[in-house]
Design a protein around this motif. Sequence first.
Motif, PDB file in Angstrom:
ATOM      1  N   TRP A   1      74.852  71.165  58.971  1.00 47.73           N
ATOM      2  CA  TRP A   1      74.373  71.421  60.466  1.00 47.73           C
ATOM      3  C   TRP A   1      74.298  72.971  60.734  1.00 47.73           C
ATOM      4  O   TRP A   1      73.707  73.401  61.848  1.00 47.73           O
ATOM      5  CB  TRP A   1      75.945  71.152  61.247  1.00 47.73           C
ATOM      6  CG  TRP A   1      76.887  71.562  60.966  1.00 47.73           C
ATOM      7  CD1 TRP A   1      77.986  71.053  60.048  1.00 47.73           C
ATOM      8  CD2 TRP A   1      77.668  72.688  61.436  1.00 47.73           C
ATOM      9  NE1 TRP A   1      78.880  71.895  59.792  1.00 47.73           N
ATOM     10  CE2 TRP A   1      78.976  72.714  60.721  1.00 47.73           C
ATOM     11  CE3 TRP A   1      77.488  73.704  62.498  1.00 47.73           C
ATOM     12  CZ2 TRP A   1      79.726  73.858  61.211  1.00 47.73           C
ATOM     13  CZ3 TRP A   1      78.194  74.551  62.550  1.00 47.73           C
ATOM     14  CH2 TRP A   1      79.479  74.770  62.076  1.00 47.73           C
ATOM     15  N   LYS A   2      74.666  73.857  59.953  1.00 55.33           N
ATOM     16  CA  LYS A   2      74.492  75.372  59.972  1.00 55.33           C
ATOM     17  C   LYS A   2      73.265  75.725  59.560  1.00 55.33           C
ATOM     18  O   LYS A   2      72.863  76.925  60.226  1.00 55.33           O
ATOM     19  CB  LYS A   2      75.526  75.949  59.015  1.00 55.33           C
ATOM     20  CG  LYS A   2      76.945  75.942  59.320  1.00 55.33           C
ATOM     21  CD  LYS A   2      77.352  76.691  60.437  1.00 55.33           C
ATOM     22  CE  LYS A   2      77.133  78.455  60.259  1.00 55.33           C
ATOM     23  NZ  LYS A   2      77.949  79.219  61.414  1.00 55.33           N
ATOM     24  N   CYS A   3      72.303  74.801  59.419  1.00 58.40           N
ATOM     25  CA  CYS A   3      70.882  74.958  58.966  1.00 58.40           C
ATOM     26  C   CYS A   3      69.816  75.164  60.150  1.00 58.40           C
ATOM     27  O   CYS A   3      68.750  75.675  60.120  1.00 58.40           O
ATOM     28  CB  CYS A   3      70.389  73.972  57.984  1.00 58.40           C
ATOM     29  SG  CYS A   3      71.037  73.976  56.376  1.00 58.40           S
ATOM     30  N   GLY A   4      70.517  74.612  61.175  1.00 53.41           N
ATOM     31  CA  GLY A   4      69.628  74.687  62.513  1.00 53.41           C
ATOM     32  C   GLY A   4      68.815  73.258  62.575  1.00 53.41           C
ATOM     33  O   GLY A   4      69.044  72.481  61.815  1.00 53.41           O
ATOM     34  N   THR A   5      68.093  73.392  63.870  1.00 54.97           N
ATOM     35  CA  THR A   5      67.009  72.093  63.983  1.00 54.97           C
ATOM     36  C   THR A   5      65.716  72.313  63.621  1.00 54.97           C
ATOM     37  O   THR A   5      65.056  71.389  63.370  1.00 54.97           O
ATOM     38  CB  THR A   5      67.322  71.738  65.589  1.00 54.97           C
ATOM     39  OG1 THR A   5      67.053  73.143  66.208  1.00 54.97           O
ATOM     40  CG2 THR A   5      68.885  71.367  65.759  1.00 54.97           C
TER      41      THR A   5
END
Length: 570
Positions: A300-304
């Motif tokens: 989820w830290k990778c972004g969208t």
Amino acid sequence: MSKRAVDGFVPRRQLPEVSAEGLGRSPSGSGVRRRIAVSGANHAASPKPLSSPAISRAAQRPSTIRNSDRADIDASLREIGNLSDLDAPTAPDGRKKRGKKSKKPISRRRKIIKRGIIAFILIIVLTAGWFAYRALMASKSVFKGDLFGLVQQKPLKQDANGRSNILILGTSEDDEGHEAGYLTDSMMVLSIDQNKKNAYMVSVPRDLYVKYGRACDAGYAGKINVYFNCVNNDWKSDSAEDERQKETRSFVGEILGMDLQYSVHVNYSVMRDLVSAIGGIKVNIESRDPRGVMDSNFDWKCGTTRAEKQERCPRGHYISYPNGEVELDAEHALYLAMARGDIAPTYGFEQSNFDREKNQQKIMMAIREKALSTGTLTDFSKVTKLVDAIGANLRTNFETGEVRTLVSLMQSIKQDEIKSVSLIDAEPAILTTGTVGGASAVIPVAGTYNYSGLQAYIKKHIYATAITREEPRVVILNGSGIAGAAQAEATKLEELGIAVNTVGNVPSGQTYSSNKIYRVGEKTKSATEEKLKSLYHTSVSPSNELSGVTYSANTDYVIIITKAQSSKSR
């Protein structure tokens, strides 16, 4: 006595007059304080001081001045130059005192340099004062005792073996949204020898199953990581924090068989801020998987967006590293310390919490190495950030007078003298995984709540002696007829680092008049034999004299007890 005028002034003595016919001398012939005047053709003009134009006019009439009187003119001119000294004070010897010479004006360049030096010194003083204030305020919130203790170098407290033991507790109460943030996700013991300059790190499995000795949310028994909050759940009170640390030191120390004099409580912010303050760290990834390590739990830290994912997760996952040395910023260091492969897909975390504990030790070592490097300690901004990180998020029972000693020790202990003691990699195994009360847990191989093997293993590595290096194993048989005599001796021997395989009674029908020691192993273990002989006041006999006793293949000695060892010989 000089003659005074009516108005109170003393008239000057008249200088000789200069007529059209030549130069005259004063009647007294004295050359002191002369006055030159210009006379008319047949009469003398009123005397008045000679001005520069008068001198010039006199100089233009050389025909009226004899060459023989040139010396007198020069003398008169010199006297005119000294008229400013007429009012100077007179010294005891009669000579006139001259005034001080005027100082040479300071050049503009010298003024600029001087002002620059003063400004530089002022900046240093103010900066040092500001940093000292920040450090003192951080110390006040972190350490025990008054601030003046920081100038001391007080020795650290020690156990009976001369080691200072520090329990390090890591929680995530500062991580918003983190479930059960009050649990100690990491528990580690750092043992330091101040004289031998060495250190050992031991990670305590967070899932180790224990008896709490009090009522907790999990009941009277459960995983060891619950105990810290079980003592006191008031996380805003300093007194409650002190109580939690004190009780936890005692509780964990009893399980490990160690005297824990100190404790340090840190949260996620400490690790993040420390790594950020020193500009990142380097960690060596050593996975059993040839691909390295990967934990998708933090993706989820990778972004969208696609651009964010490419920038933040170039390997497809936020925590994904190949084997070998890698560079970590603050965020990646924090989440690697949390990673344990509990969500698929993942690899490199087959041992779950045990792998996480190993990575936590590596990160701690990397922080220490970077923080003690010359570049960090001389970088004011980095040092300031270190102080802020520690002051805001760390609590300990260290006294201010012990801080300099601790820092000095961490600087003097070489990197290769800091060793890791792995409880999960022990051979033979001392811990295993299982299920207790429907939940997975780590339990001792010797049995639930039996920590004797764990304690012996720690002593053998941390408190290494000539005996523990030999790794002796013995069988103790009770021939005294007193119940529990053999077990009592087994406890005493294990405290010395001698492992006890079996405790029992001598074979039925056999009697012994004195203590006996039989060597049944293939190798002679000199240090162990000397200790056993001094304890039981007997010699070591060969194994062929022992009959009717069974023992395992790894047994070195069989001990027959007829009377206990004396307290003086221990």
